[in-house]
Design a protein around this motif. Structure first.
Motif, short mmCIF file in Angstrom:
data_model
loop_
_atom_site.label_atom_id
_atom_site.label_comp_id
_atom_site.label_asym_id
_atom_site.label_seq_id
_atom_site.Cartn_x
_atom_site.Cartn_y
_atom_site.Cartn_z
N HIS A 1 -3.09 9.37 42.86
CA HIS A 1 -2.40 8.85 44.03
C HIS A 1 -1.56 7.63 43.66
CE1 HIS A 1 -1.60 8.32 48.26
NE2 HIS A 1 -1.98 7.05 48.20
N GLU B 1 -7.85 13.88 52.07
CA GLU B 1 -8.77 13.04 51.30
C GLU B 1 -10.05 12.73 52.08
OE1 GLU B 1 -8.96 8.87 48.78
OE2 GLU B 1 -7.04 9.60 49.50
N ARG C 1 -8.66 11.06 41.83
CA ARG C 1 -7.86 11.05 43.05
C ARG C 1 -7.11 9.73 43.19
NH1 ARG C 1 -5.34 13.92 46.98
NH2 ARG C 1 -5.63 12.95 48.98
N ASN C 2 -7.78 8.61 42.93
CA ASN C 2 -7.11 7.30 43.03
C ASN C 2 -6.02 7.14 41.98
OD1 ASN C 2 -8.55 6.39 45.25
ND2 ASN C 2 -10.13 5.43 43.97
N ARG D 1 -8.11 6.66 53.25
CA ARG D 1 -8.10 6.90 51.81
C ARG D 1 -9.48 6.51 51.30
NH1 ARG D 1 -4.66 3.98 48.66
NH2 ARG D 1 -5.36 5.40 47.05
N SER D 2 -10.40 7.40 51.44
CA SER D 2 -11.82 7.11 51.31
C SER D 2 -12.23 6.68 49.91
CB SER D 2 -12.62 8.34 51.72
OG SER D 2 -12.29 8.68 53.03
N ALA E 1 -10.43 20.11 52.64
CA ALA E 1 -10.50 19.24 51.46
C ALA E 1 -9.65 19.75 50.31
CB ALA E 1 -11.95 19.09 51.02
N TRP F 1 -5.79 19.56 51.15
CA TRP F 1 -5.86 18.35 50.34
C TRP F 1 -5.96 17.08 51.20
CZ3 TRP F 1 -7.46 19.28 45.83
CH2 TRP F 1 -7.41 18.32 44.82
N GLN G 1 -12.30 15.57 51.72
CA GLN G 1 -12.88 15.58 50.38
C GLN G 1 -14.04 14.61 50.29
OE1 GLN G 1 -9.41 14.53 48.13
NE2 GLN G 1 -8.71 16.65 47.95
N GLY H 1 -13.28 10.88 42.55
CA GLY H 1 -12.66 9.76 43.24
C GLY H 1 -11.73 8.97 42.34
#
Length: 174
Positions: free
Chosen positions: A170, A101, A166-167, A14-15, A95, A99, A104, A163
């Motif tokens: 999530h 991560e 995305r966080n 989970r970058s 990506a 999807w 991405q 980012g």
């Protein structure tokens, strides 16, 4: 202890929530904006102030790197183009279609290097065309550095916005 749990804690895919990703992003853009066309910024500044041997070093280094870049692009343009096209096609599909991560994160690290490479190639052509001495060279290298910094600022802004989104998405979903 469970080996899988230990590995997944150390290597978190989970970058965008991983500190090391943001450190790598900062180091990448710091390095790219410091080394323009293979010439470090401090050498350019020293050559502008002192001249003499420092100026000859910058001129030689810029000339060598410009010729090297142009030789590579002139002899391997088609394989480079198709290799990069394949890489970015696969990366983009992973990506944004599947999807993933991690894909991405790699996408946002690498895609911005394309305009940087294009700007560097354009500067190398100008250096080859005669702007390879003294003030003209410094102007080209400093202009390239400024444009790379602009690309970097935009890249960091877009990457951080994506980012964060995305966080947040999530954390809402899980």
């Amino acid at each position: 202890m469970d080996l899988y749990r230990i590995v997944s804690e150390v290597i978190d895919l989970r970058s965008f929530s991983n500190l090391w990703y943001w450190v790598a992003l900062a180091v990448l853009w710091s390095s790219v904006s410091h080394w323009v066309l293979g010439v470090p910024y401090d050498m350019i500044q020293r050559a502008r102030r002192q001249g003499g041997q420092a100026q000859l070093d910058v001129e030689t280094l810029a000339s060598i790197n410009a010729r090297r870049m142009l030789a590579i692009t002139r002899t391997a343009a088609a394989p480079l183009f198709f290799g990069l096209a394949f890489f970015f096609t696969v990366l983009t599909l992973l990506a944004f279609w599947y999807w993933v991560e991690f894909a991405q994160a790699v996408f946002f690290l690498t895609v911005w290097m394309l305009p940087v490479a294009w700007l560097s190639l354009r500067t190398a052509l100008k250096i080859e065309g005669g702007e390879d001495l003294g003030a003209g060279l410094y102007q080209q290298l400093l202009l390239l550095r400024r444009m790379v910094q602009v690309v970097g600022m935009f890249a960091i802004l877009v990457t951080s916005m994506f980012g964060m989104w995305r966080n947040l998405s999530h954390s809402i979903l899980y």
